[in-house]
Write a protein that holds these residues in place. Sequence first.
Motif, PDB file in Angstrom:
ATOM      1  N   MET A 305       4.895   0.650 -11.082  1.00  0.00           N
ATOM      2  CA  MET A 305       4.336   1.342  -9.917  1.00  0.00           C
ATOM      3  C   MET A 305       5.344   1.378  -8.786  1.00  0.00           C
ATOM      4  O   MET A 305       6.179   0.494  -8.644  1.00  0.00           O
ATOM      5  CB  MET A 305       3.054   0.634  -9.435  1.00  0.00           C
ATOM      6  N   ASP A 306       5.233   2.414  -7.969  1.00  0.00           N
ATOM      7  CA  ASP A 306       5.981   2.487  -6.714  1.00  0.00           C
ATOM      8  C   ASP A 306       5.105   1.842  -5.647  1.00  0.00           C
ATOM      9  O   ASP A 306       4.087   2.403  -5.249  1.00  0.00           O
ATOM     10  CB  ASP A 306       6.274   3.949  -6.372  1.00  0.00           C
ATOM     11  N   GLN A 307       5.503   0.640  -5.205  1.00  0.00           N
ATOM     12  CA  GLN A 307       4.632  -0.101  -4.282  1.00  0.00           C
ATOM     13  C   GLN A 307       4.496   0.574  -2.917  1.00  0.00           C
ATOM     14  O   GLN A 307       3.573   0.281  -2.158  1.00  0.00           O
ATOM     15  CB  GLN A 307       5.160  -1.521  -4.078  1.00  0.00           C
ATOM     16  N   ARG A 308       5.381   1.529  -2.621  1.00  0.00           N
ATOM     17  CA  ARG A 308       5.323   2.175  -1.308  1.00  0.00           C
ATOM     18  C   ARG A 308       4.150   3.133  -1.181  1.00  0.00           C
ATOM     19  O   ARG A 308       3.694   3.416  -0.071  1.00  0.00           O
ATOM     20  CB  ARG A 308       6.627   2.926  -1.044  1.00  0.00           C
ATOM     21  N   ASN A 309       3.667   3.658  -2.312  1.00  0.00           N
ATOM     22  CA  ASN A 309       2.572   4.628  -2.227  1.00  0.00           C
ATOM     23  C   ASN A 309       1.492   4.461  -3.297  1.00  0.00           C
ATOM     24  O   ASN A 309       0.499   5.177  -3.289  1.00  0.00           O
ATOM     25  CB  ASN A 309       3.127   6.055  -2.304  1.00  0.00           C
ATOM     26  N   GLY A 310       1.674   3.535  -4.235  1.00  0.00           N
ATOM     27  CA  GLY A 310       0.675   3.310  -5.279  1.00  0.00           C
ATOM     28  C   GLY A 310       0.820   4.197  -6.493  1.00  0.00           C
ATOM     29  O   GLY A 310       0.014   4.137  -7.427  1.00  0.00           O
ATOM     30  N   THR A 449       1.558  -5.196  -5.958  1.00  0.00           N
ATOM     31  CA  THR A 449       2.164  -4.256  -5.009  1.00  0.00           C
ATOM     32  C   THR A 449       1.843  -4.635  -3.569  1.00  0.00           C
ATOM     33  O   THR A 449       2.609  -4.336  -2.660  1.00  0.00           O
ATOM     34  CB  THR A 449       1.686  -2.806  -5.234  1.00  0.00           C
ATOM     35  N   VAL A 450       0.713  -5.289  -3.354  1.00  0.00           N
ATOM     36  CA  VAL A 450       0.333  -5.688  -1.992  1.00  0.00           C
ATOM     37  C   VAL A 450       1.310  -6.730  -1.448  1.00  0.00           C
ATOM     38  O   VAL A 450       1.725  -6.673  -0.287  1.00  0.00           O
ATOM     39  CB  VAL A 450      -1.114  -6.221  -1.972  1.00  0.00           C
ATOM     40  N   PHE A 451       1.716  -7.676  -2.300  1.00  0.00           N
ATOM     41  CA  PHE A 451       2.727  -8.650  -1.885  1.00  0.00           C
ATOM     42  C   PHE A 451       4.065  -7.953  -1.631  1.00  0.00           C
ATOM     43  O   PHE A 451       4.801  -8.290  -0.712  1.00  0.00           O
ATOM     44  CB  PHE A 451       2.915  -9.728  -2.958  1.00  0.00           C
TER      45      PHE A 451
END
Length: 581
Positions: A305-310, A449-451
């Motif tokens: 996943m791209d943690q910047r946008n989900g 991704t939240v971390f």
Amino acid sequence: MSQYGKLMLDRYPEKMILPESSVIMASDGTVLRRIPLPETGYRIKAGLGEMPQLLIDTFIAVEDRRFYSHKGLDYQGIARALVNNTVRMGVSEGGSSITQQLARGLYLNRGQNLLRKLNEASIALTLEKQLSKDEILQLYLNQIYMGQGQYGVKSAAERYFGITDMKHLEIGQIATLAAIPKGPSIYNPVDNLELSAGRRDLVLRIMQQHKLITTEQMRAAMKGPYIPPVKDKTEIVGASYMDAAIKEAMRQTGLSRKELCAGGYTLVTGMNIEAQRAMERAFSQEEAFPPDGKNQRAEAAMVIMDQRNGEVAALLGGRNPSTGGLNRAVTPSRQPGSALKPIIDYGPALESGKYTPDSLLPDIKTTYGSYSPANLNGVYRGQVSMRVALQQSINAPAVWLLKQVGVSYARGFAVRLGMELAAEDNHLAIALGGLHSGVSPLMMAQAYTVFANGGILNKAYLVRSIRNSQNQVVYSHVAAPQQAISVRTAADMTAMLRQAVSEGTGRRARMDVTVAGKTGTTQLDLPGVPGKANRDLWFVGYTPRWTAAVWMGFDHSDPDNYMTAGSGFAAAMFSKVLSML
């Protein structure tokens, strides 16, 4: 005579709406898949305005030269066919107009008996009353079967010549297309090049006779060789991803699978082609996996996943995924083991404000009612810091910490990370990843991704947008970032997870870039099986750009099929894939 036709059109109005293959695209516009229609073919619809006038005129000249003057039945053609059929003592030549051919294709089978011909004529007369000539012609050119599983002239132009803009079709190519309907399986240039060329030349003569082209153009086109389109040698990727994307699209639009797949929709996904290919290349390497069992192959699944946008950049539901097969990446049936500790133990403790990474936690053998957790190696240190407890994946401090912050608070924290646990998970065993039903790699990746993203949750999604066959946007993903946990909690957790990779159980995930992450292992715990036998192997982690979760195990663990290796295999897979990006 037209009563039967009116009855058919009134009873089956849906027949007038031709199914069209929907398309799934990657984030860069690459066509991943054109979904086959229920009749296992493909159709791309086009308006008459998208077609060259020469193609339209040629089909009329070849199939029904009096199309614009008759009212559905070409009586001269029928008379000619009757004479020929009488001579041959049978019903072999139809003399069918374009409208009759459309009637047959939409409503009837291809039989040649007299009743079917009468029904065909009745429907054709009704079509002529309800539709304009151009509407009939457009339907016909989109409905007609063109061989090789292609329906309609636009689909055929793309299949046989690699041409998507039909205005770019050359004279010889138009003649080749117009030659096909007489015998789609024998006159298309792929199945029989010689017969196709022969009939193409016949069509070119008809075009010249009707003054659609000059003699010079006819001769030049006859000399032109058939040049098939250059096939993309790139392997088709993402069967698991596309399956998950279709299911998401169904949820977001309320459309059924059939409506979505045969409605001419364009699904633009967030798939990163390079990430997906890197994952599939790594999964093709036998040595990257633990040993197989007695009668099962070791399986795996992974999500990036791209943690910047989900956005889900890549997803693989197994080592040899197939369309419609088991998608292990999104099926919540695996026990996460210690990979759940940041979500259910240490994250909630940090967020409560009562603990820091340097807080000292008891590491002693403790029984909680009927629950008696143990450290895997049987060693108890008496007291350790939170960061060491996480780094070394020590069990006793994790359970004690969950007891202190409270199961209810911890479950609420997990919900803020997008992970809602079952009602049956209201007990301390969740501290070590013991869940009633389990989780999926997608769920684990989203939580981490939240971390990785400063405490902000962007819910995982695969579909960016959906357009209908008229190019209208019917769905578009709308970002809804939420500050799920504090920036401080995310930063502290990241620092601890980096240490878990650099010095702890996640060493095999190390790369040239900074990696934060956590391993997870669940034991098999069956009678007669060695104590070190494992059921699930995990690694969940992130780099400055990507968050990924890897699971390895067997579909059905039993005394003959269990993991003899540890979670280092999952950590190594994480490193192998993300090192390619």
